[in-house]
Design an enzyme around this catalytic site. Sequence first.
Site, PDB file in Angstrom:
ATOM      1  N   SER A 160     -19.862  21.665  31.202  1.00 31.48           N
ATOM      2  CA  SER A 160     -20.572  21.693  32.482  1.00 31.48           C
ATOM      3  C   SER A 160     -22.081  21.882  32.307  1.00 31.48           C
ATOM      4  O   SER A 160     -22.800  22.047  33.294  1.00 31.48           O
ATOM      5  CB  SER A 160     -20.014  22.834  33.332  1.00 31.48           C
ATOM      6  N   THR A 218     -22.434  26.316  35.972  1.00 38.33           N
ATOM      7  CA  THR A 218     -23.827  26.248  35.519  1.00 38.33           C
ATOM      8  C   THR A 218     -24.201  27.527  34.789  1.00 38.33           C
ATOM      9  O   THR A 218     -23.713  28.593  35.141  1.00 38.33           O
ATOM     10  CB  THR A 218     -24.732  26.111  36.765  1.00 38.33           C
ATOM     11  N   THR A 264     -27.647  22.647  33.985  1.00 42.40           N
ATOM     12  CA  THR A 264     -26.283  22.186  34.286  1.00 42.40           C
ATOM     13  C   THR A 264     -26.157  20.679  34.124  1.00 42.40           C
ATOM     14  O   THR A 264     -27.161  19.958  34.199  1.00 42.40           O
ATOM     15  CB  THR A 264     -25.931  22.563  35.747  1.00 42.40           C
ATOM     16  N   ARG A 292     -26.730  11.976  42.124  1.00 42.52           N
ATOM     17  CA  ARG A 292     -26.586  13.268  42.824  1.00 42.52           C
ATOM     18  C   ARG A 292     -27.309  14.371  42.032  1.00 42.52           C
ATOM     19  O   ARG A 292     -27.128  14.510  40.831  1.00 42.52           O
ATOM     20  CB  ARG A 292     -25.101  13.615  42.972  1.00 42.52           C
ATOM     21  N   VAL A 293     -28.122  15.124  42.734  1.00 41.49           N
ATOM     22  CA  VAL A 293     -28.800  16.279  42.128  1.00 41.49           C
ATOM     23  C   VAL A 293     -28.352  17.518  42.894  1.00 41.49           C
ATOM     24  O   VAL A 293     -28.297  17.501  44.130  1.00 41.49           O
ATOM     25  CB  VAL A 293     -30.334  16.114  42.202  1.00 41.49           C
ATOM     26  N   GLY A 294     -28.020  18.557  42.163  1.00 46.98           N
ATOM     27  CA  GLY A 294     -27.553  19.790  42.805  1.00 46.98           C
ATOM     28  C   GLY A 294     -28.669  20.789  43.033  1.00 46.98           C
ATOM     29  O   GLY A 294     -29.849  20.434  43.111  1.00 46.98           O
ATOM     30  N   ASP A 295     -28.286  22.045  43.117  1.00 52.23           N
ATOM     31  CA  ASP A 295     -29.242  23.109  43.407  1.00 52.23           C
ATOM     32  C   ASP A 295     -29.980  23.618  42.172  1.00 52.23           C
ATOM     33  O   ASP A 295     -31.043  24.232  42.292  1.00 52.23           O
ATOM     34  CB  ASP A 295     -28.514  24.294  44.044  1.00 52.23           C
ATOM     35  N   THR A 320     -24.704  29.851  40.740  1.00 53.88           N
ATOM     36  CA  THR A 320     -23.769  28.871  40.206  1.00 53.88           C
ATOM     37  C   THR A 320     -22.737  28.562  41.283  1.00 53.88           C
ATOM     38  O   THR A 320     -22.482  29.386  42.152  1.00 53.88           O
ATOM     39  CB  THR A 320     -23.093  29.405  38.917  1.00 53.88           C
ATOM     40  N   GLY A 321     -22.180  27.386  41.214  1.00 52.88           N
ATOM     41  CA  GLY A 321     -21.200  26.994  42.217  1.00 52.88           C
ATOM     42  C   GLY A 321     -21.651  25.768  42.984  1.00 52.88           C
ATOM     43  O   GLY A 321     -22.456  24.974  42.476  1.00 52.88           O
ATOM     44  N   GLY A 327     -23.605  23.464  44.717  1.00 51.07           N
ATOM     45  CA  GLY A 327     -25.044  23.365  44.919  1.00 51.07           C
ATOM     46  C   GLY A 327     -25.420  23.031  46.348  1.00 51.07           C
ATOM     47  O   GLY A 327     -26.414  23.544  46.876  1.00 51.07           O
TER      48      GLY A 327
HETATM   49  C1  SD4 Z   1     -24.447  22.007  41.043  1.00 51.75           C
HETATM   50  N1  SD4 Z   1     -24.637  24.388  41.061  1.00 51.75           N
HETATM   51  O1  SD4 Z   1     -24.812  20.988  40.489  1.00 51.75           O
HETATM   52  C2  SD4 Z   1     -24.366  23.254  40.226  1.00 51.75           C
HETATM   53  C3  SD4 Z   1     -23.064  23.307  39.540  1.00 51.75           C
HETATM   54  C4  SD4 Z   1     -22.596  24.670  39.206  1.00 51.75           C
HETATM   55  O2  SD4 Z   1     -21.050  26.208  38.657  1.00 51.75           O
HETATM   56  O3  SD4 Z   1     -23.237  25.608  39.272  1.00 51.75           O
HETATM   57  N2  SD4 Z   1     -21.441  24.947  38.872  1.00 51.75           N
HETATM   58  O4  SD4 Z   1     -24.087  22.046  42.219  1.00 51.75           O
END
Ligand code: SD4
Length: 339
Positions: A97, A200, A218, A228-231, A251-252, A254
């Site tokens: 990940s 992450t 991450t 796609r771009v996350g947080d 984490t989690g 985004g």
């Molecule tokens: C995301 N927050 O790309 C990241 C992924 C992640 O635990 O944190 N996973 O959304």
Amino acid sequence: MSNRRDFLKQTAFASAFFLGGISNIKGEEKIDAEPVSAGRETGKSNPSGKAPIVISTWNFGLAANDAAWKVLSSGGNALDAVEKGVQVPEADPKVTSVGYGGLPDRDGHVTLDASIMDQNGNCGAVGCLEHIMHPISVARKVMEKTPYIMLVGEGALEFALANGFTKTDLLTPESKAAWEKWKKENNYTPQKPDMNNHDTIGMVAIDKAGDVSGACTTSGLAWKIHGRVGDSPIIGAGVYVDNEVGGACSTGKGEANMKICGSMLIIELMRNGKTPQQACEETIKRVARKQSDYKDFQLAYLAMNKKGEIGAYALQKGFSYAVAADGVNKLYDSDYLCK
Ligand code: SD4
């Protein structure tokens, strides 16, 4: 999810490492054991609050803390520590990940997001970066060598190559096989950002001088739509540092975090007198109040204030975090909302 049972033998690691007796303990001794439970009390995972301290998300945070600690214990600064620390899971193909070996998007591209922030409020980030083993170091270069904060996609790759980074194939045979299996079974339907397909690393460190820095890196959501771009690269969402207050990371899912800029919110709550634990809990509770589907995804925060107090809280069971402080590097279970 990463394998929570596969982590370093804590006691042996702590005593050997903090006495400075070994140079590379990463991955040496492993045992089958559960992490120590941190409980709810603020500071329980860090009794003295004496700097340096480094905290990071998930069980791979142990090895990352170990690398960060090498920098901190030899008098290095928090910025170098967080960069060196998160480079460990970035380069580890077993961590699917983050970085090399990260699971790809639905078209088979491994795309990476990362951000870094220092004690002076400087920050840098990359989004949807391909072919570079250490996106955190590209983010740092963006911070230090450009007047910008974020570079993305092809432009980020060109910038990295122009600054001495090497082009690397990040898709391992294992992640390629996983992608091919997914393709067969899922008819090209992009993955929803649900519970268990991404982890992450976020890290916050406080150095001997008392300065704070943070980093987040991450490969994001597996099987996502390309682009796609996350947080994680969003300053204030994936990570935030204010040297008057402390640092926070996430984490989690985004998308859920970006809606409330959770790391920034935690800093502001701490600035206004909340402990890190209270700030993480209030932020998670706000997500639950504002996002009606909160039972269907995971989101977690980890924070530390200038006093070295630590807080962690998640929506769901299962979030763990590593703390290196007071001569011990340990994994803790976070408390969570949805019981
Ligand atoms: C995301 N927050 O790309 C990241 C992924 C992640 O635990 O944190 N996973 O959304």
